[in-house]
Design a protein around this motif. Structure first.
Motif, mmCIF file in Angstrom:
data_model
loop_
_atom_site.group_PDB
_atom_site.id
_atom_site.type_symbol
_atom_site.label_atom_id
_atom_site.label_comp_id
_atom_site.label_asym_id
_atom_site.label_seq_id
_atom_site.Cartn_x
_atom_site.Cartn_y
_atom_site.Cartn_z
ATOM 1 N N ASP A 233 -8.337 -0.470 -2.545
ATOM 2 C CA ASP A 233 -7.538 -0.026 -1.409
ATOM 3 C C ASP A 233 -8.465 0.689 -0.440
ATOM 4 O O ASP A 233 -9.232 1.581 -0.831
ATOM 5 C CB ASP A 233 -6.438 0.928 -1.889
ATOM 6 N N PRO B 63 0.807 -1.223 0.000
ATOM 7 C CA PRO B 63 0.000 0.000 0.000
ATOM 8 C C PRO B 63 0.840 1.273 0.000
ATOM 9 O O PRO B 63 1.960 1.311 0.512
ATOM 10 C CB PRO B 63 -0.805 -0.110 1.296
ATOM 11 N N LEU C 28 -6.065 -4.074 1.579
ATOM 12 C CA LEU C 28 -6.170 -4.175 0.125
ATOM 13 C C LEU C 28 -7.027 -5.388 -0.199
ATOM 14 O O LEU C 28 -6.826 -6.471 0.359
ATOM 15 C CB LEU C 28 -4.793 -4.318 -0.517
#
Length: 315
Positions: free
Chosen positions: A221, A161, A189
């Motif tokens: 996300d 991320p 995620l």
């Protein structure tokens, strides 16, 4: 001549299901039509049907057609279906065989390269499904489907991320940023493929979200937060959509694609975002007891790890 649809008819009552239930054996034909139906039954799957000798020879494919040659998918050989199933869609009543919603996902023609009792090689020529495939029997009614060519499809992005750098004050050029709440939750995620997500192992309620995507592949996300005493997954970015990686696109483009998905369910929602509204969003975050805001450059690409293109500003 043997009745290829005897098993099909034995499982259905024409008085109780809207499905076609022909009353006589079908004539032999040399057609080459196919249909793929998305079937929201007890579990989501796709039904692949190939015209052969007047019927549609059928397989139930739980994860849909494989997207590349590196992955084989299970294909369960089911009973032959009547030709009327080429256009069938509707709601099969619960309690009946195959009860649930069925829609036509794709239809077209196919070319046979090989057809035997244990192996079928073919080329699909549809609007959404195209390419060379082979079905091969493994045990009993269980077969596998393998893609023999490589389509134009981006690989999934890595699960790393993007994280904001910390800054005491909002950037001066606020119009170049979108401002969002910093939720103070746990990052998550969510990859979605074949109507399923590995994130459902820890959060079973995500199965419903994954099924809503059907055959659409995505990488979302977001962040797990507690709102009003309930655990909610708020999504704020889309990294992959339907075969295309979006990580190289500007944040504004990814955000528009995320909003177009209309994600709004009992356990998930799309996080709000306000371009250029630094002071108002920061005040709202402070009033709601949130840790701060995140400023995201509208032109920023998605890069794993900490980045100065995203800024965490305490409330």
């Amino acid at each position: 001549m043997s009745d290829k649809l005897a098993r099909y008819r034995s499982k259905r009552d024409a008085q109780r299901t809207p499905e076609p239930v022909p009353g006589s054996p079908p004539p032999s034909s040399d057609g080459n039509a196919f249909v793929i139906q998305e079937h929201h039954a007890r579990s989501l799957h796709w039904d692949l049907r190939l015209e052969r000798d007047g019927v549609l020879v059928s397989w139930a494919v739980p994860k849909g057609l494989p997207a590349d040659p590196g992955t084989n998918h299970l294909a369960v050989h089911t009973e032959d279906h009547p030709m009327e199933y080429l256009t069938f869609h509707g709601e099969i009543p619960q309690g009946e065989y195959g009860g649930g919603s069925m829609t036509v996902w794709d239809t077209g023609t196919y070319e046979t390269e090989k057809w035997s009792d244990r192996e079928v090689k073919f080329v699909l020529r549809g609007r959404r499904a195209s390419g060379r495939f082979v079905l091969f029997q493994t045990r009993g009614k269980n077969w596998m489907i393998h893609r023999m060519d490589a389509p134009a499809r981006d690989p999934f992005p890595p699960l790393d991320p993007m994280l904001p750098a910390e800054r005491a004050k909002p950037p001066r050029d606020a119009s170049a940023y979108a401002f969002e709440f910093a939720w103070g939750g746990r990052r998550l995620l969510v990859p979605v493929e074949g109507g399923r997500t590995s994130a459902a192992r820890e959060h079973p309620w995500l199965r419903e979200l994954a099924e809503s995507f059907g055959s659409r592949t995505a990488m979302l996300d977001g962040e797990l937060v507690t709102l009003g005493g309930a655990e909610i997954l708020v999504f704020y970015d889309l990294l992959y959509d339907d075969g295309h990686a979006l990580t190289g696109e500007p944040y504004s483009v990814r955000r528009a694609a995320l909003e177009a998905l209309g994600l709004d369910g009992g356990h998930w929602q799309t996080a709000p975002s306000w371009p250029g509204e630094a002071d108002a969003v920061r005040r709202a975050a402070r009033d709601q007891g949130l840790p701060g805001v995140v400023a995201k450059r509208l032109d920023s690409v998605y890069e794993g790890g900490r980045s100065k293109s995203w800024l965490f500003i305490p409330s």
